[in-house]
Design a protein around this motif. Structure first.
Motif, PDB file in Angstrom:
ATOM      1  N   LEU A 137       0.847  -1.186   0.000  1.00  0.00           N
ATOM      2  CA  LEU A 137       0.000   0.000   0.000  1.00  0.00           C
ATOM      3  C   LEU A 137       0.888   1.243   0.000  1.00  0.00           C
ATOM      4  N   LEU A 138       0.675   2.127  -0.966  1.00  0.00           N
ATOM      5  CA  LEU A 138       1.415   3.385  -1.061  1.00  0.00           C
ATOM      6  C   LEU A 138       0.480   4.519  -0.673  1.00  0.00           C
ATOM      7  N   VAL A 139       0.889   5.322   0.314  1.00  0.00           N
ATOM      8  CA  VAL A 139       0.080   6.441   0.797  1.00  0.00           C
ATOM      9  C   VAL A 139       0.889   7.714   0.641  1.00  0.00           C
ATOM     10  N   TRP A 140       0.386   8.631  -0.185  1.00  0.00           N
ATOM     11  CA  TRP A 140       1.063   9.933  -0.277  1.00  0.00           C
ATOM     12  C   TRP A 140       0.034  11.037  -0.133  1.00  0.00           C
ATOM     13  N   GLY A 141       0.492  12.168   0.332  1.00  0.00           N
ATOM     14  CA  GLY A 141      -0.465  13.226   0.659  1.00  0.00           C
ATOM     15  C   GLY A 141      -0.144  14.559   0.065  1.00  0.00           C
ATOM     16  N   GLY A 142       0.488  14.578  -1.102  1.00  0.00           N
ATOM     17  CA  GLY A 142       0.862  15.856  -1.682  1.00  0.00           C
ATOM     18  C   GLY A 142       2.300  16.177  -1.351  1.00  0.00           C
ATOM     19  N   SER A 143       2.703  17.405  -1.668  1.00  0.00           N
ATOM     20  CA  SER A 143       4.103  17.777  -1.536  1.00  0.00           C
ATOM     21  C   SER A 143       4.610  17.666  -0.097  1.00  0.00           C
ATOM     22  N   LEU A 144       3.752  17.939   0.872  1.00  0.00           N
ATOM     23  CA  LEU A 144       4.199  17.956   2.262  1.00  0.00           C
ATOM     24  C   LEU A 144       3.487  16.916   3.121  1.00  0.00           C
ATOM     25  N   GLY A 145       2.835  15.961   2.495  1.00  0.00           N
ATOM     26  CA  GLY A 145       2.078  15.003   3.271  1.00  0.00           C
ATOM     27  C   GLY A 145       0.771  15.621   3.744  1.00  0.00           C
ATOM     28  N   ALA A 146      -0.111  14.801   4.280  1.00  0.00           N
ATOM     29  CA  ALA A 146      -1.405  15.287   4.754  1.00  0.00           C
ATOM     30  C   ALA A 146      -1.698  14.663   6.103  1.00  0.00           C
ATOM     31  N   ARG A 147      -2.042  15.489   7.059  1.00  0.00           N
ATOM     32  CA  ARG A 147      -2.284  14.992   8.416  1.00  0.00           C
ATOM     33  C   ARG A 147      -3.451  14.013   8.456  1.00  0.00           C
ATOM     34  N   ILE A 148      -4.451  14.204   7.603  1.00  0.00           N
ATOM     35  CA  ILE A 148      -5.612  13.321   7.629  1.00  0.00           C
ATOM     36  C   ILE A 148      -5.200  11.876   7.370  1.00  0.00           C
ATOM     37  N   PHE A 149      -4.211  11.650   6.497  1.00  0.00           N
ATOM     38  CA  PHE A 149      -3.762  10.282   6.235  1.00  0.00           C
ATOM     39  C   PHE A 149      -3.011   9.710   7.435  1.00  0.00           C
ATOM     40  N   SER A 150      -2.254  10.551   8.119  1.00  0.00           N
ATOM     41  CA  SER A 150      -1.538  10.096   9.313  1.00  0.00           C
ATOM     42  C   SER A 150      -2.504   9.689  10.418  1.00  0.00           C
ATOM     43  N   GLN A 151      -3.658  10.340  10.452  1.00  0.00           N
ATOM     44  CA  GLN A 151      -4.643  10.032  11.487  1.00  0.00           C
ATOM     45  C   GLN A 151      -5.503   8.830  11.125  1.00  0.00           C
ATOM     46  N   VAL A 152      -5.909   8.736   9.875  1.00  0.00           N
ATOM     47  CA  VAL A 152      -6.921   7.745   9.490  1.00  0.00           C
ATOM     48  C   VAL A 152      -6.318   6.411   9.069  1.00  0.00           C
ATOM     49  N   VAL A 153      -5.252   6.437   8.271  1.00  0.00           N
ATOM     50  CA  VAL A 153      -4.758   5.180   7.706  1.00  0.00           C
ATOM     51  C   VAL A 153      -4.281   4.201   8.787  1.00  0.00           C
ATOM     52  N   PRO A 154      -3.426   4.602   9.741  1.00  0.00           N
ATOM     53  CA  PRO A 154      -3.038   3.630  10.774  1.00  0.00           C
ATOM     54  C   PRO A 154      -4.236   3.095  11.560  1.00  0.00           C
ATOM     55  N   ALA A 155      -5.195   3.976  11.856  1.00  0.00           N
ATOM     56  CA  ALA A 155      -6.376   3.531  12.606  1.00  0.00           C
ATOM     57  C   ALA A 155      -7.196   2.545  11.790  1.00  0.00           C
ATOM     58  N   ALA A 156      -7.240   2.730  10.475  1.00  0.00           N
ATOM     59  CA  ALA A 156      -7.965   1.792   9.612  1.00  0.00           C
ATOM     60  C   ALA A 156      -7.248   0.451   9.542  1.00  0.00           C
ATOM     61  N   ILE A 157      -5.931   0.478   9.424  1.00  0.00           N
ATOM     62  CA  ILE A 157      -5.158  -0.772   9.380  1.00  0.00           C
ATOM     63  C   ILE A 157      -5.353  -1.563  10.667  1.00  0.00           C
ATOM     64  N   ALA A 158      -5.455  -0.870  11.791  1.00  0.00           N
ATOM     65  CA  ALA A 158      -5.649  -1.544  13.074  1.00  0.00           C
ATOM     66  C   ALA A 158      -6.984  -2.281  13.144  1.00  0.00           C
ATOM     67  N   ARG A 159      -7.955  -1.845  12.337  1.00  0.00           N
ATOM     68  CA  ARG A 159      -9.282  -2.474  12.351  1.00  0.00           C
ATOM     69  C   ARG A 159      -9.372  -3.689  11.423  1.00  0.00           C
ATOM     70  N   LEU A 160      -8.360  -3.945  10.651  1.00  0.00           N
ATOM     71  CA  LEU A 160      -8.397  -5.074   9.728  1.00  0.00           C
ATOM     72  C   LEU A 160      -8.194  -6.392  10.486  1.00  0.00           C
ATOM     73  N   PRO A 161      -8.720  -7.489   9.963  1.00  0.00           N
ATOM     74  CA  PRO A 161      -8.465  -8.796  10.588  1.00  0.00           C
ATOM     75  C   PRO A 161      -6.966  -9.099  10.604  1.00  0.00           C
ATOM     76  N   ASP A 162      -6.526  -9.818  11.602  1.00  0.00           N
ATOM     77  CA  ASP A 162      -5.102 -10.141  11.732  1.00  0.00           C
ATOM     78  C   ASP A 162      -4.566 -10.829  10.482  1.00  0.00           C
ATOM     79  N   THR A 163      -5.364 -11.724   9.906  1.00  0.00           N
ATOM     80  CA  THR A 163      -4.890 -12.479   8.738  1.00  0.00           C
ATOM     81  C   THR A 163      -4.603 -11.569   7.552  1.00  0.00           C
ATOM     82  N   LEU A 164      -5.322 -10.458   7.438  1.00  0.00           N
ATOM     83  CA  LEU A 164      -5.089  -9.508   6.346  1.00  0.00           C
ATOM     84  C   LEU A 164      -4.000  -8.509   6.712  1.00  0.00           C
ATOM     85  N   ARG A 165      -4.037  -8.035   7.947  1.00  0.00           N
ATOM     86  CA  ARG A 165      -3.079  -7.007   8.369  1.00  0.00           C
ATOM     87  C   ARG A 165      -1.644  -7.516   8.279  1.00  0.00           C
TER      88      ARG A 165
END
Length: 381
Positions: A189-217
């Motif tokens: 998975l590649l996550v980019w947020g523009g030239s300087l990154g985006a705080r929304i991705f730093s907040q949401v993506v890790p929290a979303a990954i934590a909600r995935l089943p262990d077998t997928l994560r």
């Protein structure tokens, strides 16, 4: 081929600067002389094609979204910079001026128009699916408007337009035709947020990954661009889940990352969309909600309309929403494969060469005329 002097006006973010560099590379390869006019945010370049060319830094300020007093001051600054640009252009005597949008392009192109009847050819490139505010101002002076998207909203009636695509860096262009690989053993998975990154991705993506089943994560590896002050927290979040992750404030190996990506999450700027589609990779796009003309939503819609990806508006971009979407996609690789194939149909890896052709046509160095608006780009209000 007759050598000509061409001024390129670009500044601000990489979204404007990367395509400008790609065009400059193409023009230099054809024997032309390049001059850069930019703003203080971009500054003088010490590497790349512009490092060996004359460079001028002009003052300027955007006027969109400002109060009347600040807008007036910004307008005065732009006019003063335009007059300075005119004086510089009188010395340089360019044959053409090419602008890439954003307020840094206003002084050079307006300054060129102030040179009078013998002004150089004026070309503007629009990187989004909506004509930007700066380009809207400049469009009345331009000999031609080159576009990245087949359909562009807010183009003026009667404007001479041609679809070239968005110029991308040579290393990105080389990805065209590179097949998307089904995620057999792991998912990148590649996550980019523009030239300087985006705080929304730093907040949401890790929290979303934590909600995935262990077998997928446990199958996921992540490369994520984040703001410098978010990097350590995001790294720790992934480490705490046991997820393999690389988190950096700037990604300097984007071509390699796109080649290995199974899915890209990011903003929908014109350059980002062009790089994703050139590589033929499926994407999940979160348009920047404060874009002046909401152009990123229209860019993302161009992706979703052909089935090349998915769009989530920022208010709806929550950890649970993203987790559900990722689980659906990563357990249905056929859907990702179809989106990758659709993305590849939008690729225009030769956009820099096409735009260089247009510049030369305006200079009457090419026998083929610039095509009329109806033959290339659809205008939508």
């Amino acid at each position: 081929m007759t050598s000509r002097t061409i001024v390129i006006a670009a500044g601000g973010t990489g979204g404007h600067f990367f395509p400008a560099e790609a065009l400059a590379d193409a023009l230099v390869a054809r024997g032309h002389h390049i001059v850069l006019m930019t703003d203080a945010r971009a500054g003088k370049r010490s590497s790349g094609v512009f490092a060996h060319s004359p460079q001028f830094v002009l003052q300027g300020a955007g006027v969109a979204g400002r109060g009347p007093i600040r807008a007036l001051r910004a307008g005065v600054t732009l006019l003063a910079s335009a007059w300075k640009a005119r004086n510089l252009l009188q010395d340089v005597q360019p044959d053409a001026v090419v602008g890439f949008g954003g307020y840094p392009s206003i002084p050079p192109l307006l300054g060129a128009r102030l040179m009078g009847r013998k002004h150089p050819a004026l070309i503007i490139h629009e990187g989004n699916a909506v004509l930007g505010k700066a380009n809207a101002v400049l469009s009345r002076f331009a000999d031609v408007i080159a576009t990245s998207f087949p359909t562009v909203a807010k183009l003026p009636m009667g404007a001479r337009t041609v679809l070239t695509g968005m110029p991308v860096r040579p290393a990105i262009a080389a990805l065209a035709g590179d097949p998307w690989q089904e995620p057999d053993n792991g998912v990148h998975l590649l996550v980019w947020g523009g030239s300087l990154g985006a705080r929304i991705f730093s907040q949401v993506v890790p929290a979303a990954i934590a909600r995935l089943p262990d077998t997928l994560r446990t199958r996921i590896s992540i490369t994520q661009q984040a703001r410098a002050d978010d990097v350590e927290a995001v790294r720790q979040a992934y480490a705490g889940m046991g997820v393999k992750a690389r988190v950096e404030p700037f990604l300097n190996d984007v071509p390699d990352l796109l080649r290995s990506a199974h899915l890209v999450i990011g903003r929908a700027g014109g350059s980002s969309v062009a790089e994703i589609t050139t590589a033929g990779r499926p994407s999940l796009l979160v348009p920047l909600p404060i874009a002046a003309s909401d152009e990123q939503t229209e860019n993302a819609r161009a992706i979703t309309d052909v089935g090349a990806g998915w769009m989530i508006r920022q208010p709806d971009f929550t950890a649970q929403t993203l987790a559900t979407r990722l689980q659906d996609l990563f357990t249905a690789p056929d859907e990702l494969a179809r989106a990758a194939a659709a993305a590849a149909t939008l690729a225009r890896p030769d956009a820099a060469l096409r735009l260089a052709d247009i510049v030369e046509e305006c200079l009457q160095l090419s026998p083929s005329p610039v095509p009329p608006p109806s033959s290339k780009t659809e205008t939508r209000t």
